[in-house]
Write a protein that holds these residues in place. Structure first.
Motif, PDB file in Angstrom:
ATOM      1  N   HIS A  86      44.993  66.136  29.728  1.00 15.14           N
ATOM      2  CA  HIS A  86      44.639  64.854  30.332  1.00 15.14           C
ATOM      3  C   HIS A  86      44.439  63.814  29.234  1.00 15.14           C
ATOM      4  CE1 HIS A  86      43.357  66.337  34.460  1.00 15.14           C
ATOM      5  NE2 HIS A  86      43.446  67.478  33.774  1.00 15.14           N
ATOM      6  N   ALA A  87      44.548  62.555  29.601  1.00 18.13           N
ATOM      7  CA  ALA A  87      44.177  61.454  28.707  1.00 18.13           C
ATOM      8  C   ALA A  87      42.946  60.759  29.275  1.00 18.13           C
ATOM      9  CB  ALA A  87      45.330  60.451  28.596  1.00 18.13           C
ATOM     10  N   PRO A  88      42.127  60.159  28.424  1.00 19.70           N
ATOM     11  CA  PRO A  88      40.965  59.423  28.930  1.00 19.70           C
ATOM     12  C   PRO A  88      41.403  58.187  29.731  1.00 19.70           C
ATOM     13  CG  PRO A  88      40.759  59.891  26.568  1.00 19.70           C
ATOM     14  CD  PRO A  88      42.171  60.181  26.941  1.00 19.70           C
ATOM     15  N   VAL A  89      40.649  57.908  30.778  1.00 23.65           N
ATOM     16  CA  VAL A  89      40.853  56.718  31.619  1.00 23.65           C
ATOM     17  C   VAL A  89      39.580  55.894  31.532  1.00 23.65           C
ATOM     18  CG1 VAL A  89      41.471  55.888  33.920  1.00 23.65           C
ATOM     19  CG2 VAL A  89      42.271  58.136  33.145  1.00 23.65           C
ATOM     20  N   TRP A  90      39.704  54.566  31.518  1.00 28.17           N
ATOM     21  CA  TRP A  90      38.530  53.729  31.339  1.00 28.17           C
ATOM     22  C   TRP A  90      38.589  52.473  32.198  1.00 28.17           C
ATOM     23  CZ3 TRP A  90      39.838  48.879  29.725  1.00 28.17           C
ATOM     24  CH2 TRP A  90      41.078  48.736  29.089  1.00 28.17           C
ATOM     25  N   ILE A  91      37.420  51.923  32.460  1.00 30.07           N
ATOM     26  CA  ILE A  91      37.302  50.613  33.085  1.00 30.07           C
ATOM     27  C   ILE A  91      36.299  49.786  32.294  1.00 30.07           C
ATOM     28  CG2 ILE A  91      37.848  51.479  35.396  1.00 30.07           C
ATOM     29  CD1 ILE A  91      34.808  51.146  36.049  1.00 30.07           C
ATOM     30  N   GLU A  92      36.380  48.475  32.441  1.00 33.00           N
ATOM     31  CA  GLU A  92      35.374  47.578  31.894  1.00 33.00           C
ATOM     32  C   GLU A  92      34.816  46.725  33.031  1.00 33.00           C
ATOM     33  OE1 GLU A  92      37.333  45.476  28.739  1.00 33.00           O
ATOM     34  OE2 GLU A  92      36.705  46.953  27.246  1.00 33.00           O
ATOM     35  N   ILE A  93      33.497  46.600  33.076  1.00 30.24           N
ATOM     36  CA  ILE A  93      32.852  45.775  34.099  1.00 30.24           C
ATOM     37  C   ILE A  93      31.902  44.805  33.420  1.00 30.24           C
ATOM     38  CG2 ILE A  93      33.068  47.501  35.919  1.00 30.24           C
ATOM     39  CD1 ILE A  93      30.156  48.238  35.455  1.00 30.24           C
TER      40      ILE A  93
ATOM     41  N   LEU B 125      34.713  44.121  38.023  1.00 30.29           N
ATOM     42  CA  LEU B 125      35.779  44.769  37.261  1.00 30.29           C
ATOM     43  C   LEU B 125      36.580  43.751  36.459  1.00 30.29           C
ATOM     44  CD1 LEU B 125      37.432  47.439  36.775  1.00 30.29           C
ATOM     45  CD2 LEU B 125      38.847  46.733  38.726  1.00 30.29           C
ATOM     46  N   THR B 126      36.704  43.987  35.152  1.00 31.15           N
ATOM     47  CA  THR B 126      37.449  43.065  34.290  1.00 31.15           C
ATOM     48  C   THR B 126      38.634  43.721  33.585  1.00 31.15           C
ATOM     49  OG1 THR B 126      35.967  43.503  32.409  1.00 31.15           O
ATOM     50  CG2 THR B 126      35.406  41.649  33.860  1.00 31.15           C
ATOM     51  N   GLY B 127      38.667  45.043  33.546  1.00 33.18           N
ATOM     52  CA  GLY B 127      39.771  45.705  32.860  1.00 33.18           C
ATOM     53  C   GLY B 127      39.792  47.190  33.165  1.00 33.18           C
ATOM     54  N   ALA B 128      40.942  47.813  32.940  1.00 33.25           N
ATOM     55  CA  ALA B 128      41.099  49.256  33.162  1.00 33.25           C
ATOM     56  C   ALA B 128      42.345  49.723  32.425  1.00 33.25           C
ATOM     57  CB  ALA B 128      41.204  49.583  34.652  1.00 33.25           C
ATOM     58  N   GLY B 129      42.376  50.998  32.081  1.00 28.38           N
ATOM     59  CA  GLY B 129      43.553  51.511  31.398  1.00 28.38           C
ATOM     60  C   GLY B 129      43.448  52.994  31.110  1.00 28.38           C
ATOM     61  N   VAL B 130      44.467  53.507  30.446  1.00 25.80           N
ATOM     62  CA  VAL B 130      44.539  54.918  30.061  1.00 25.80           C
ATOM     63  C   VAL B 130      44.809  54.980  28.560  1.00 25.80           C
ATOM     64  CG1 VAL B 130      45.734  57.111  30.401  1.00 25.80           C
ATOM     65  CG2 VAL B 130      45.481  55.519  32.326  1.00 25.80           C
TER      66      VAL B 130
ATOM     67  N   ALA C  59      40.307  51.533  41.019  1.00 28.93           N
ATOM     68  CA  ALA C  59      40.296  50.500  39.973  1.00 28.93           C
ATOM     69  C   ALA C  59      41.659  50.311  39.320  1.00 28.93           C
ATOM     70  CB  ALA C  59      39.253  50.860  38.915  1.00 28.93           C
ATOM     71  N   ILE C  60      42.353  51.400  39.013  1.00 22.73           N
ATOM     72  CA  ILE C  60      43.656  51.278  38.360  1.00 22.73           C
ATOM     73  C   ILE C  60      44.640  50.546  39.259  1.00 22.73           C
ATOM     74  CG2 ILE C  60      45.679  52.606  37.610  1.00 22.73           C
ATOM     75  CD1 ILE C  60      43.578  52.603  35.487  1.00 22.73           C
ATOM     76  N   ARG C  61      44.685  50.916  40.535  1.00 24.04           N
ATOM     77  CA  ARG C  61      45.634  50.267  41.442  1.00 24.04           C
ATOM     78  C   ARG C  61      45.209  48.844  41.797  1.00 24.04           C
ATOM     79  NH1 ARG C  61      49.734  51.959  39.845  1.00 24.04           N
ATOM     80  NH2 ARG C  61      50.450  54.061  40.339  1.00 24.04           N
TER      81      ARG C  61
ATOM     82  N   GLU D 253      51.611  48.083  40.974  1.00 25.56           N
ATOM     83  CA  GLU D 253      52.996  48.554  40.998  1.00 25.56           C
ATOM     84  C   GLU D 253      53.403  49.344  39.765  1.00 25.56           C
ATOM     85  OE1 GLU D 253      54.729  48.318  43.676  1.00 25.56           O
ATOM     86  OE2 GLU D 253      53.246  47.068  44.710  1.00 25.56           O
ATOM     87  N   ASP D 254      52.537  49.457  38.780  1.00 26.39           N
ATOM     88  CA  ASP D 254      52.908  50.100  37.520  1.00 26.39           C
ATOM     89  C   ASP D 254      52.961  51.624  37.654  1.00 26.39           C
ATOM     90  OD1 ASP D 254      52.313  47.444  36.869  1.00 26.39           O
ATOM     91  OD2 ASP D 254      51.719  47.968  34.842  1.00 26.39           O
ATOM     92  N   THR D 255      53.832  52.234  36.865  1.00 28.78           N
ATOM     93  CA  THR D 255      53.837  53.687  36.731  1.00 28.78           C
ATOM     94  C   THR D 255      52.788  54.060  35.689  1.00 28.78           C
ATOM     95  OG1 THR D 255      56.169  53.895  37.321  1.00 28.78           O
ATOM     96  CG2 THR D 255      55.187  55.708  36.068  1.00 28.78           C
ATOM     97  N   ILE D 256      51.737  54.716  36.138  1.00 21.74           N
ATOM     98  CA  ILE D 256      50.622  55.067  35.262  1.00 21.74           C
ATOM     99  C   ILE D 256      50.278  56.533  35.497  1.00 21.74           C
ATOM    100  CG2 ILE D 256      48.183  54.666  34.740  1.00 21.74           C
ATOM    101  CD1 ILE D 256      48.598  51.758  35.594  1.00 21.74           C
ATOM    102  N   TYR D 257      50.257  57.310  34.431  1.00 26.15           N
ATOM    103  CA  TYR D 257      49.889  58.716  34.519  1.00 26.15           C
ATOM    104  C   TYR D 257      48.648  58.979  33.674  1.00 26.15           C
ATOM    105  CZ  TYR D 257      54.682  59.217  36.291  1.00 26.15           C
ATOM    106  OH  TYR D 257      55.848  59.093  37.010  1.00 26.15           O
ATOM    107  N   THR D 258      47.928  60.038  34.024  1.00 31.38           N
ATOM    108  CA  THR D 258      46.734  60.426  33.275  1.00 31.38           C
ATOM    109  C   THR D 258      46.793  61.882  32.818  1.00 31.38           C
ATOM    110  OG1 THR D 258      45.486  61.150  35.242  1.00 31.38           O
ATOM    111  CG2 THR D 258      45.379  58.806  34.662  1.00 31.38           C
ATOM    112  N   PHE D 259      47.822  62.615  33.259  1.00 30.05           N
ATOM    113  CA  PHE D 259      47.962  64.036  32.957  1.00 30.05           C
ATOM    114  C   PHE D 259      49.422  64.351  32.687  1.00 30.05           C
ATOM    115  CE2 PHE D 259      49.309  68.180  34.471  1.00 30.05           C
ATOM    116  CZ  PHE D 259      48.388  69.065  33.942  1.00 30.05           C
TER     117      PHE D 259
END
Length: 256
Positions: A248-255, A230-235, A188-190, A195-201
């Motif tokens: 870790h940080a929380p990761v989420w999606i919206e559907i 899928l409509t959104g996602a993030g950290v 979902a994130i990708r 192309e974004d640099t995204i970390y979760t830990f």
């Protein structure tokens, strides 16, 4: 509908952080990993007071997974990964929520490489992939989420050259992740941020969070019918900066 995953790194020790995040972020469904608490020590009363019901599979000192829901009924399907009745590590729990399957996983770390822990990780990954394929073959709307302990590509790790022989980045593990996704799952994130640099830990050491020297190891894999919604996602990376927080940080999606 907002669905989140969060490796809490000790549900009781990080309970104030978890409750604050739940109040501020208001996810509808939450998958938790690394509870580090036996079954009877899960803080159900506090979770209920925050507005969530829960199912969980605890384990003393290590591991442990849980699924929380703010409104929709949780119908537990399983609390172990098929394929090895001798495996007693609490790393997987699965429920039906709003007519879709949500699988919450805590993949083995696998270090040190080489060694029995790495072999266990590959074996667990193989069993997980077989179960994931079964879900797809049955046409079940499904979300597989949690701490995969895998950086899928060099884009998902700060200074990848330093991680070549780490069990989270070994070529065997990345290939296993690719084969899993190629079954028909969507990262979902990708999907939304190719192309974004995204970390979760971010490690606790060497000011990793301050330097943004992180890893992306917490993932959402979506079946085709869910991916279309899928409509959104993030950290929620700011949570990593809170006092006495998880690494870790929380990761989420919206559907829809």
């Amino acid at each position: 509908m907002k669905i989140a995953t969060y490796n809490v790194n000790g549900v009781n020790g990080r309970l104030p952080v978890l409750l604050r995040w739940l109040k501020e972020s208001k996810p509808d469904v939450v998958c938790l990993q690394e509870l580090k608490a036996p079954q009877e020590k899960f803080p159900l009363a506090a979770i209920n007071d925050a507005g969530y019901q829960a199912i969980w599979h605890g384990q003393k000192s290590w591991n442990g997974v849980a699924i929380l829901s703010a409104g929709a009924e949780l119908k537990e399907v399983r609390r172990e990964l098929p394929g090895d009745q001798e495996d007693i590590q609490s790393r997987y729990i699965e429920a039906i929520v709003n007519d879709m399957v949500i699988g919450c996983l805590y993949m083995p770390n696998g270090n040190p490489y080489p060694g029995p822990k790495f072999d266990y990780k590959l074996g667990w990954f193989k069993r997980f992939s077989a179960h994931a394929k079964n879900l797809l073959d049955r046409g079940i709307p499904a979300i597989l989420t949690g701490d995969f302990n895998v950086m899928p590509t060099e884009k998902d790790v700060y200074k990848p050259e330093r991680w070549i022989n780490d069990a989270l980045f070994r070529e065997e593990v990345r290939e296993a992740f690719k084969l899993l996704v190629d079954q028909g799952w969507t990262d979902a994130i990708r999907k939304l941020y190719p192309e974004d640099t995204i970390y979760t830990f971010w490690d606790y050491f060497r000011n990793a969070y301050g330097r943004d020297a992180g890893l992306r190891i917490d993932h959402f894999l979506l079946s085709f019918s869910i991916e279309k919604r899928l409509t959104g996602a993030g950290v929620n990376r700011e949570v990593r900066g809170w006092e006495k927080t998880s690494d870790h940080a929380p990761v989420w999606i919206e559907i829809k």
